[in-house]
Write a protein that holds these residues in place. Sequence first.
Motif, PDB file in Angstrom:
ATOM      1  N   LEU A  15     -34.960 -94.205  17.375  1.00  0.00           N
ATOM      2  CA  LEU A  15     -33.723 -94.970  17.436  1.00  0.00           C
ATOM      3  C   LEU A  15     -33.202 -95.330  16.052  1.00  0.00           C
ATOM      4  O   LEU A  15     -31.985 -95.443  15.845  1.00  0.00           O
ATOM      5  CB  LEU A  15     -33.943 -96.244  18.255  1.00  0.00           C
ATOM      6  N   ALA A  16     -34.089 -95.512  15.093  1.00  0.00           N
ATOM      7  CA  ALA A  16     -33.651 -95.818  13.730  1.00  0.00           C
ATOM      8  C   ALA A  16     -32.871 -94.624  13.155  1.00  0.00           C
ATOM      9  O   ALA A  16     -31.854 -94.803  12.473  1.00  0.00           O
ATOM     10  CB  ALA A  16     -34.850 -96.146  12.852  1.00  0.00           C
ATOM     11  N   ASP A  19     -29.471 -94.616  14.808  1.00  0.00           N
ATOM     12  CA  ASP A  19     -28.616 -95.647  14.232  1.00  0.00           C
ATOM     13  C   ASP A  19     -28.055 -95.201  12.882  1.00  0.00           C
ATOM     14  O   ASP A  19     -26.868 -95.398  12.584  1.00  0.00           O
ATOM     15  CB  ASP A  19     -29.397 -96.949  14.053  1.00  0.00           C
ATOM     16  N   GLU A  20     -28.900 -94.603  12.053  1.00  0.00           N
ATOM     17  CA  GLU A  20     -28.448 -94.147  10.743  1.00  0.00           C
ATOM     18  C   GLU A  20     -27.406 -93.039  10.876  1.00  0.00           C
ATOM     19  O   GLU A  20     -26.397 -93.020  10.161  1.00  0.00           O
ATOM     20  CB  GLU A  20     -29.627 -93.650   9.917  1.00  0.00           C
ATOM     21  N   ALA A  23     -24.112 -94.611  12.144  1.00  0.00           N
ATOM     22  CA  ALA A  23     -23.500 -95.440  11.094  1.00  0.00           C
ATOM     23  C   ALA A  23     -22.904 -94.572   9.993  1.00  0.00           C
ATOM     24  O   ALA A  23     -21.834 -94.878   9.459  1.00  0.00           O
ATOM     25  CB  ALA A  23     -24.542 -96.391  10.516  1.00  0.00           C
ATOM     26  N   GLN A  26     -19.491 -93.129  11.578  1.00  0.00           N
ATOM     27  CA  GLN A  26     -18.562 -93.918  12.382  1.00  0.00           C
ATOM     28  C   GLN A  26     -17.132 -93.812  11.853  1.00  0.00           C
ATOM     29  O   GLN A  26     -16.164 -93.825  12.624  1.00  0.00           O
ATOM     30  CB  GLN A  26     -19.008 -95.375  12.441  1.00  0.00           C
ATOM     31  N   PHE A  55     -24.263 -90.377  21.208  1.00  0.00           N
ATOM     32  CA  PHE A  55     -25.671 -90.760  21.333  1.00  0.00           C
ATOM     33  C   PHE A  55     -26.240 -90.332  22.685  1.00  0.00           C
ATOM     34  O   PHE A  55     -27.328 -89.749  22.751  1.00  0.00           O
ATOM     35  CB  PHE A  55     -25.813 -92.270  21.147  1.00  0.00           C
TER      36      PHE A  55
END
Length: 211
Positions: A15-16, A19-20, A23, A26, A55
């Motif tokens: 998940l990290a 997220d990266e 981000a 975006q 995702f």
Amino acid sequence: MDDRGLVARARAGDLAAADELLARHQRTAYTAALRLLGAPADAEDVAQEALVRAFTHLAELHAGADFAPWLRRIAVNLSLNVLRRRGRIRFESLDAPPPAARGEGGAAARPEPADEGQRTPEEAALGAAEWGRLEGVLRRLPDEQRVAVVLRDVYGYDLAEVAALQRCGLSAAKMRVSRGRAALRRLLRESGPAAEAGAGPGDISGEGAAV
């Protein structure tokens, strides 16, 4: 770590890494939505939805495909859906739109423009200030013309893809691009002398301007 490494780790449940990855891109989703919708609030909503879909459908990204163009395609599709629901784009019912216009995942087989972190030819020609000015003028175009010009001249879709994405005939797509380019040149001339001296309106109106 590059995008493909993050995609691989995200697919494995990291998940990290996910997220990266989201981000990092975006702004790609937000910029695509803003260019098509013209309203920051709407663009923010679409960008968030695009990130969620990217995702949840990450497994659909073709092996070896770049993440940023795939995410951009999702944001484009979602933005066009918003415009259709609101009746801001007229469209015809097409029996079999091309797969590149239909899918959200890895259906896009054609090359995509560079990610937002890199400068497109238009940005390089105009410079940061002039590109920001062009973005503002684009938002003043009628919805159908703005969408046609952005798809054709900023993101480099061919006319058949522009027609499929807007769900209109090829002649209608050509007309929207032509009228949008003419309106864009006029608005740039009216907004200041820099446009006449710069390369922007001439470049973006020509067939060779497509990324």
